[in-house]
Design an enzyme around this catalytic site. Structure first.
Site, PDB file in Angstrom:
ATOM      1  N   CYS A 128      17.142  -9.717 -10.693  1.00 14.11           N
ATOM      2  CA  CYS A 128      17.919  -9.350 -11.878  1.00 14.11           C
ATOM      3  C   CYS A 128      17.028  -9.658 -13.072  1.00 14.11           C
ATOM      4  CB  CYS A 128      19.211 -10.141 -12.129  1.00 14.11           C
ATOM      5  SG  CYS A 128      20.510  -9.832 -10.926  1.00 14.11           S
ATOM      6  N   ARG A 163      12.956  -5.562 -11.551  1.00 19.72           N
ATOM      7  CA  ARG A 163      13.683  -6.733 -11.059  1.00 19.72           C
ATOM      8  C   ARG A 163      15.053  -6.377 -10.484  1.00 19.72           C
ATOM      9  NH1 ARG A 163      11.535 -11.509 -12.778  1.00 19.72           N
ATOM     10  NH2 ARG A 163      13.514 -12.568 -12.434  1.00 19.72           N
ATOM     11  N   TRP A 206      20.168  -6.832  -9.642  1.00 17.90           N
ATOM     12  CA  TRP A 206      19.871  -6.704  -8.211  1.00 17.90           C
ATOM     13  C   TRP A 206      20.968  -7.501  -7.530  1.00 17.90           C
ATOM     14  CZ3 TRP A 206      16.843  -3.830  -5.282  1.00 17.90           C
ATOM     15  CH2 TRP A 206      16.684  -4.195  -3.945  1.00 17.90           C
ATOM     16  N   ASN A 224      20.816 -14.359 -14.167  1.00 18.88           N
ATOM     17  CA  ASN A 224      19.905 -14.072 -13.059  1.00 18.88           C
ATOM     18  C   ASN A 224      19.855 -15.325 -12.199  1.00 18.88           C
ATOM     19  OD1 ASN A 224      16.301 -14.225 -12.841  1.00 18.88           O
ATOM     20  ND2 ASN A 224      17.733 -13.451 -11.347  1.00 18.88           N
ATOM     21  N   GLY A 225      20.198 -15.173 -10.926  1.00 24.72           N
ATOM     22  CA  GLY A 225      20.141 -16.319 -10.028  1.00 24.72           C
ATOM     23  C   GLY A 225      21.291 -16.273  -9.046  1.00 24.72           C
ATOM     24  N   GLU A 261       1.742  -8.260  12.762  1.00 20.86           N
ATOM     25  CA  GLU A 261       1.996  -8.031  11.341  1.00 20.86           C
ATOM     26  C   GLU A 261       0.681  -7.990  10.554  1.00 20.86           C
ATOM     27  OE1 GLU A 261       4.262  -6.909   9.694  1.00 20.86           O
ATOM     28  OE2 GLU A 261       3.953  -7.565   7.638  1.00 20.86           O
ATOM     29  N   LYS A 315      -0.512  -4.756   8.408  1.00 23.65           N
ATOM     30  CA  LYS A 315      -0.835  -4.814   6.971  1.00 23.65           C
ATOM     31  C   LYS A 315      -2.196  -4.184   6.726  1.00 23.65           C
ATOM     32  CE  LYS A 315       2.186  -5.407   5.316  1.00 23.65           C
ATOM     33  NZ  LYS A 315       3.365  -5.546   6.033  1.00 23.65           N
ATOM     34  N   GLU A 370      -2.005  -0.331   7.205  1.00 20.94           N
ATOM     35  CA  GLU A 370      -1.160   0.320   6.190  1.00 20.94           C
ATOM     36  C   GLU A 370      -1.889   0.541   4.865  1.00 20.94           C
ATOM     37  OE1 GLU A 370       3.495  -0.824   6.260  1.00 20.94           O
ATOM     38  OE2 GLU A 370       2.166  -2.540   6.094  1.00 20.94           O
ATOM     39  N   HIS A 401      -6.800  -7.512  29.815  1.00 18.11           N
ATOM     40  CA  HIS A 401      -6.318  -6.304  30.486  1.00 18.11           C
ATOM     41  C   HIS A 401      -6.650  -5.050  29.696  1.00 18.11           C
ATOM     42  CE1 HIS A 401      -4.284  -8.885  33.333  1.00 18.11           C
ATOM     43  NE2 HIS A 401      -3.767  -9.556  32.313  1.00 18.11           N
ATOM     44  N   LYS A 404       8.488   3.712   1.374  1.00 13.86           N
ATOM     45  CA  LYS A 404       9.122   2.390   1.378  1.00 13.86           C
ATOM     46  C   LYS A 404      10.338   2.391   2.301  1.00 13.86           C
ATOM     47  CE  LYS A 404       9.479  -1.800  -0.102  1.00 13.86           C
ATOM     48  NZ  LYS A 404       8.524  -2.675   0.586  1.00 13.86           N
TER      49      LYS A 404
HETATM   50  C1  G6P Z   1       8.706   1.530   6.251  1.00 14.93           C
HETATM   51  C2  G6P Z   1       8.093   0.572   5.252  1.00 14.93           C
HETATM   52  C3  G6P Z   1       7.843  -0.785   5.911  1.00 14.93           C
HETATM   53  C4  G6P Z   1       9.111  -1.317   6.538  1.00 14.93           C
HETATM   54  C5  G6P Z   1       9.758  -0.309   7.485  1.00 14.93           C
HETATM   55  C6  G6P Z   1      11.141  -0.735   7.892  1.00 14.93           C
HETATM   56  O1  G6P Z   1       7.767   1.821   7.247  1.00 14.93           O
HETATM   57  O2  G6P Z   1       6.881   1.092   4.755  1.00 14.93           O
HETATM   58  O3  G6P Z   1       7.373  -1.705   4.938  1.00 14.93           O
HETATM   59  O4  G6P Z   1       8.821  -2.488   7.257  1.00 14.93           O
HETATM   60  O5  G6P Z   1       9.880   0.958   6.845  1.00 14.93           O
HETATM   61  O6  G6P Z   1      11.936  -0.728   6.742  1.00 14.93           O
HETATM   62  P1  G6P Z   1      13.251  -1.562   6.551  1.00 14.93           P
HETATM   63  O7  G6P Z   1      13.744  -1.176   5.193  1.00 14.93           O
HETATM   64  O8  G6P Z   1      14.200  -1.134   7.636  1.00 14.93           O
HETATM   65  O9  G6P Z   1      12.890  -2.996   6.670  1.00 14.93           O
END
Ligand code: G6P
Length: 612
Positions: A2, A27, A77, A101-102, A485, A489, A492, A508, A607
């Site tokens: 927020c 925000r 938010w 905000n909080g 992960e 990253k 991506e 393997h 996203k």
């Molecule tokens: C997309 C985004 C990722 C995210 C995935 C799942 O691939 O680029 O960053 O982890 O979707 O999204 P969600 O909103 O379900 O966590």
């Protein structure tokens, strides 16, 4: 998150506040609102609030501009109460309006007391209690500043508050605890805002408020006092950022800013969910009473992308800490089969956006088959929480970078809490065990801050390795999801081929790929898998791989085998993923930045994936 803005000065407040909010829209953008005080009739408040993005508020203000030279504004938010006009800030009670905000942790308790006194509430927000508390004090004859003092004494949690009173013509009052609040010192005008970009077009002279402080803003100056009411004098700082730099908090990209916001995301997700003596975990809205928790036969976690890696960590905690059978499934695969799920299963749908089509479909399918659905989501009232029986929200605030970072660690926090909740309800954890784990969890944000600071130098390593075309990430047990992960990253955002692998499977297949050109990132904290992981590190070292080790503390043997050792500091072994993921995010970031890719919006990625 927020964003809040406050203005007192000689100019029309509404356009200035709207402009400030526009720069804080990163925000939050669930709703927006302003309250402006005019001198008419001895002092009146005009409040305009709209659901949705700021553009709608701008439109409403254009149609009926509120006139006055002081006021407050908010872009939301949502954390308590769905995004709607009713829940938009500022709530107004009597002559006072307030933006916040909080997260107010004790809002239910205070609300019950106030309702008991005959007060009625117009929204579902935690914030509205602040407006009532201010009104209560003003009605009893307190000044605005005294009303704020009394209000914050009754509030537990995090807050940046700004209040405007119809009858107090010359000043605004703000207060801060654990949410950011910056005062902007202008020439004959004063500002307050959640972040610097909101005030930078008007002044570069700022004073960040500190915890527990309260300030009165008039046209001619600010008066700051500490929690005990003692006056505080604070030096004015000059900011020399451009407005765009300021929006990214001085960081080059949103992703880097969000990496640094991770301790706060975990703190906010834990906030108010661990009872004060640490012997209980309270998950409001999750709809998991003790009887339900005990009746579960199995937990199935469904998710996509980074959220799937959080789900895999969750699976390990649910098994190890709660003693409940658990499995993590890719949502697209789960929904693509005939999964066997039923009434004794809890299906946890983990999704930052709450909108990912495969995760939503998996949750709906499981629900049709009789399972109980729990959403772990960052966006209040999004599709997945709406399709679920209960929700456990992460409080990371909006994430702008497409590659998820702070939402990931917030998901880890939520899933760790879930494991502790089920573990205690099912008798797997006694009071002592639970207290030890919750205490360790509460220390995690501090440890994360140290780990981020300690690893800011990975930039040099990133440059040295950026030209390697193929990478392998290895981990075992709780470090396996982190290896996945880390590899995700890197691919991506830097477009480098990287594979995450369970280290036990290395022999393997992937071992055939290893030579002196392949960086191998080994996630190897000192836990029960350490010896086995060291075996893997020896094997790849013998094949001349460039080993980058991520570990909790220095280890001479690891040092001799590795080109670089990234240490993250210690925590309970169970919670090492919160720390080991951090250098992997930073490494990926710096390689991508060095290569000059579009870090915040990598090619071909979205996203939120709402199409199949
Ligand atoms: C997309 C985004 C990722 C995210 C995935 C799942 O691939 O680029 O960053 O982890 O979707 O999204 P969600 O909103 O379900 O966590």
């Amino acid at each position: 998150m927020c964003g809040i803005v406050a203005y007192v000065g000689p100019k029309e407040a509404a356009p200035l506040i709207l402009e400030g909010l526009r720069r804080l829209e990163y925000r939050g953008y669930d709703s927006a609102g302003i309250a402006v005080r005019s001198d008419a009739g001895g002092g009146t408040l005009a409040v305009v609030r709209c659901e949705g993005k700021l553009a709608r508020l701008e439109e409403a203000v254009r149609r009926a501009p509120p006139s006055g030279t002081r006021g407050v504004g908010h872009t939301r938010w949502a954390t308590h109460g769905r995004p709607s006009e009713r829940n938009a800030h500022p709530p107004q009670v009597g002559r006072v309006a307030v933006v916040h905000n909080g997260i107010i942790e004790n809002h239910l308790e205070v609300r019950r007391r106030l309702e008991g006194q005959g007060r009625t509430f117009a929204s579902e927000t935690d914030t509205e209690i602040a407006a009532h508390l201010l009104d209560e004090a003003l009605a009893a004859g307190a000044s605005l500043v005294e009303a704020m003092r009394r209000a914050v004494r009754q509030i537990e949690g995090s807050y940046a508050l700004a209040a405007v009173d119809a009858r107090t013509g010359d000043r605004l009052v703000v207060a801060k605890n654990a949410s950011p609040l910056i005062l902007g010192i202008g020439d004959g005008e004063m500002f307050a805002a959640s972040d610097i970009p909101a005030i930078l077009p008007y002044t570069n002279r700022v004073i960040p408020l500190e915890e527990g402080e309260l300030a009165e803003l008039t046209r001619d100056g600010v008066r700051i006092e500490d929690a005990a009411g003692r006056p505080v004098s604070r030096a004015v700082r000059r900011i020399d950022w451009s407005p765009l730099q300021a929006e990214k908090g001085g960081f080059k990209h949103f992703m880097l800013k969000e990496i640094h916001e991770q301790p706060r995301a975990v703190e906010d997700t834990l906030r108010g969910r661990i009872v004060a003596d640490r012997t209980g975990v309270f998950l409001e809205g999750a709809e998991l009473d003790d009887e339900t928790a005990r009746s579960l036969h199995r937990v199935v976690l469904v998710a996509c992308g980074t959220s799937f890696h959080a789900a895999m960590s969750g699976q390990r905690w649910l098994e190890g800490l709660a003693g409940v059978p658990a499995v993590a499934e890719l949502a697209s695969e789960f929904r693509g089969r005939e999964p066997i799920v039923g009434e004794h299963d809890l299906v946890v749908a983990v999704s930052q956006s709450g909108e990912t089509i495969d995760t939503l479909a998996a949750a709906k399918l499981a629900r049709e088959r009789g399972a109980r659905i729990l959403a772990v989501a960052n966006v209040l009232d999004s599709a997945i929480p709406r399709a679920a029986h209960g929700s456990l929200y992460t409080h990371a605030g909006p994430e702008i970078g497409v590659a998820s970072t702070k939402c990931f660690v917030a998901q880890l926090a939520a899933l760790a809490l879930l494991a502790l909740r089920l573990g205690s309800a099912r008798g797997r954890l006694d009071a002592g065990g639970l207290a030890e784990l919750t205490a360790a969890l509460l220390r995690i944000p501090g440890r994360m801050r140290e780990a981020i600071a300690r690893n800011s130098g990975v930039e040099t390593l990133g440059r040295a390795l950026a030209s390697a075309p193929n990478w392998l990430y290895l981990g075992r047990g709780r470090s396996y999801p982190i290896a996945l992960e880390g590899a995700l990253k890197l691919k991506e955002i830097s477009y480098i081929h990287a594979e995450g692998y369970a280290a036990g499977e290395m022999k393997h297949g992937p071992i055939a790929l290893i030579d002196r050109n392949v960086p191998v990132v080994a996630v190897v904290p000192h836990d029960e898998q350490f010896e086995k992981m060291m075996g893997n590190v020896h094997e790849v070292h013998a094949r001349e791989a460039r080993v980058v080790a991520v570990t909790d503390r220095e280890d001479p043997e690891l040092r001799t085998l590795s080109e670089e050792v990234l240490t993250v500091g210690e925590t309970l072994p169970a919670f090492s993923p919160f720390l080991t993921v951090l250098p992997l995010q930073l490494l990926a970031y710096h390689i991508a930045d060095f290569k000059g890719t579009d870090v915040d919006q990598p090619r071909n990625l979205a996203k939120t994936v709402t199409v199949e």
